[in-house]
Design a protein around this motif. Structure first.
Motif, mmCIF file in Angstrom:
data_model
loop_
_atom_site.group_PDB
_atom_site.id
_atom_site.type_symbol
_atom_site.label_atom_id
_atom_site.label_comp_id
_atom_site.label_asym_id
_atom_site.label_seq_id
_atom_site.Cartn_x
_atom_site.Cartn_y
_atom_site.Cartn_z
ATOM 1 N N TYR A 36 1.230 -1.173 -0.304
ATOM 2 C CA TYR A 36 -0.010 0.358 0.223
ATOM 3 C C TYR A 36 1.122 1.162 0.593
ATOM 4 N N THR A 37 1.557 1.453 -0.672
ATOM 5 C CA THR A 37 2.730 2.121 -0.578
ATOM 6 C C THR A 37 2.344 3.193 -1.795
ATOM 7 N N GLY A 38 1.626 3.297 -2.381
ATOM 8 C CA GLY A 38 1.004 3.982 -4.007
ATOM 9 C C GLY A 38 2.160 3.856 -4.459
ATOM 10 N N GLY A 39 3.579 3.409 -4.373
ATOM 11 C CA GLY A 39 4.778 3.482 -5.413
ATOM 12 C C GLY A 39 5.934 4.636 -5.022
ATOM 13 N N ALA A 40 4.828 4.948 -3.722
ATOM 14 C CA ALA A 40 5.925 6.123 -2.966
ATOM 15 C C ALA A 40 7.869 5.555 -2.532
ATOM 16 N N PRO A 41 8.847 5.937 -2.291
ATOM 17 C CA PRO A 41 9.749 5.531 -1.683
ATOM 18 C C PRO A 41 9.445 5.136 -0.486
ATOM 19 N N TRP A 42 9.771 4.361 0.330
ATOM 20 C CA TRP A 42 9.849 4.546 2.083
ATOM 21 C C TRP A 42 11.102 4.091 2.783
ATOM 22 N N ARG A 43 10.637 3.633 4.016
ATOM 23 C CA ARG A 43 11.957 3.261 4.533
ATOM 24 C C ARG A 43 11.828 1.889 5.966
ATOM 25 N N LEU A 44 12.516 1.168 6.398
ATOM 26 C CA LEU A 44 12.410 0.377 6.879
ATOM 27 C C LEU A 44 13.425 0.570 8.596
ATOM 28 N N VAL A 45 12.663 0.895 9.313
ATOM 29 C CA VAL A 45 13.150 0.975 10.628
ATOM 30 C C VAL A 45 12.839 0.464 11.345
ATOM 31 N N VAL A 46 14.283 0.224 11.735
ATOM 32 C CA VAL A 46 13.803 -1.133 13.375
ATOM 33 C C VAL A 46 14.260 -0.401 14.169
ATOM 34 N N ASN A 47 13.342 -1.534 15.689
ATOM 35 C CA ASN A 47 13.562 -0.948 16.811
ATOM 36 C C ASN A 47 13.932 -2.293 18.307
ATOM 37 N N ARG A 48 13.466 -2.335 19.114
ATOM 38 C CA ARG A 48 13.727 -3.589 20.087
ATOM 39 C C ARG A 48 12.944 -2.996 21.388
ATOM 40 N N SER A 49 11.944 -3.757 21.472
ATOM 41 C CA SER A 49 10.743 -4.152 22.563
ATOM 42 C C SER A 49 10.771 -5.244 23.561
ATOM 43 N N GLY A 50 10.757 -4.628 24.306
ATOM 44 C CA GLY A 50 10.765 -5.890 25.810
ATOM 45 C C GLY A 50 12.087 -6.581 26.041
ATOM 46 N N PHE A 51 12.868 -5.645 26.215
ATOM 47 C CA PHE A 51 14.812 -6.491 25.334
ATOM 48 C C PHE A 51 15.126 -6.699 27.148
ATOM 49 N N SER A 52 14.784 -8.211 27.303
ATOM 50 C CA SER A 52 15.398 -8.978 27.833
ATOM 51 C C SER A 52 16.390 -9.659 28.077
ATOM 52 N N LEU A 53 17.267 -9.205 27.549
ATOM 53 C CA LEU A 53 18.193 -10.262 27.334
ATOM 54 C C LEU A 53 20.102 -9.799 28.560
ATOM 55 N N PRO A 54 20.771 -11.370 28.953
ATOM 56 C CA PRO A 54 21.331 -10.715 29.629
ATOM 57 C C PRO A 54 22.107 -9.081 29.304
ATOM 58 N N ALA A 55 23.239 -8.311 29.877
ATOM 59 C CA ALA A 55 23.846 -7.908 30.225
ATOM 60 C C ALA A 55 25.067 -8.774 28.417
ATOM 61 N N GLY A 56 25.996 -7.808 27.666
ATOM 62 C CA GLY A 56 26.930 -7.880 26.567
ATOM 63 C C GLY A 56 26.555 -8.813 25.776
ATOM 64 N N VAL A 57 25.173 -9.510 25.690
ATOM 65 C CA VAL A 57 24.222 -9.925 24.306
ATOM 66 C C VAL A 57 23.862 -8.853 23.157
ATOM 67 N N THR A 58 24.275 -9.163 22.861
ATOM 68 C CA THR A 58 23.933 -7.518 21.781
ATOM 69 C C THR A 58 22.767 -8.741 20.617
ATOM 70 N N LEU A 59 21.444 -7.985 19.832
ATOM 71 C CA LEU A 59 21.055 -8.492 18.911
ATOM 72 C C LEU A 59 20.527 -7.970 17.562
ATOM 73 N N ALA A 60 21.399 -8.447 16.361
ATOM 74 C CA ALA A 60 21.213 -7.487 15.141
ATOM 75 C C ALA A 60 20.726 -8.084 14.405
ATOM 76 N N VAL A 61 20.148 -7.700 12.740
ATOM 77 C CA VAL A 61 18.782 -8.164 11.739
ATOM 78 C C VAL A 61 19.898 -7.773 10.486
ATOM 79 N N ARG A 62 19.260 -8.506 9.702
ATOM 80 C CA ARG A 62 19.738 -7.624 8.007
ATOM 81 C C ARG A 62 18.865 -8.465 7.144
ATOM 82 N N ARG A 63 18.453 -7.455 5.806
ATOM 83 C CA ARG A 63 17.977 -8.789 5.339
ATOM 84 C C ARG A 63 19.018 -9.061 4.277
ATOM 85 N N ASN A 64 18.597 -10.279 3.663
ATOM 86 C CA ASN A 64 18.690 -11.647 2.653
ATOM 87 C C ASN A 64 18.249 -11.306 1.253
ATOM 88 N N GLY A 65 18.813 -11.027 0.185
ATOM 89 C CA GLY A 65 18.130 -10.777 -0.954
ATOM 90 C C GLY A 65 17.190 -9.648 -1.114
#
Length: 155
Positions: free
Chosen positions: A66-95
């Protein structure tokens, strides 16, 4: 046996208006529920976990509609973070899925509680592979169940 369970909910639907479009939407199909235990030990009993643990390359698939052909940006953030200290989470796209005009997102981005652009595109897209990675998991951290949600928003 040391068990480190993690649930990363990634099937979140976020809506955001794009100038010139009615209401663009992003949807994601898939969750990552790794159980980190003996198979992830570097050298068997008495050793530590692998420092980096990755999901499959297409752990989830993302669509923007439903973009109507317009440009867009995909923004990510986390919610409810409960990982132990020193643990990081990362994301990327494939293809690129059904979208040939995506920019960025092929390198891992550490997910924080602040929104960050993962990649951008133009027009409707589907079938974009999403991969997740944990770094810093260790047997020195308390065993237990940890949970966080990755939020995806199209702007």
């Amino acid at each position: 046996m040391h068990i480190f369970g993690l649930m990363l909910a990634t099937g979140v639907l976020s809506l955001s208006a794009i100038p010139g479009a009615n209401a663009a939407s992003v949807s994601l199909m898939g969750d990552w529920l790794p159980t980190i235990g003996a198979p992830e030990l570097v050298g068997g009993a008495g050793t530590d976990f692998r420092f980096t643990i990755e999901s499959s390359a297409y752990q989830a698939t993302l669509s923007v509609a439903y973009t109507g052909g317009a440009p867009w940006r995909l923004v990510v953030n986390r919610s409810g973070f409960s990982l132990p200290a020193g643990v990081t989470l990362a994301v990327r796209r494939n293809g690129s899925g059904s979208c040939g005009n995506l920019i960025g997102g092929l390198d891992y981005l550490t997910v924080s509680d602040q929104g960050q652009e993962l990649f951008s595109g133009t027009g409707d897209c589907s079938g974009i592979g999403i991969q997740l990675r944990l770094e810093g998991v260790s047997i020195r951290q308390p065993p237990g169940f940890y949970e966080t949600t990755v939020l995806y928003t199209v702007q």
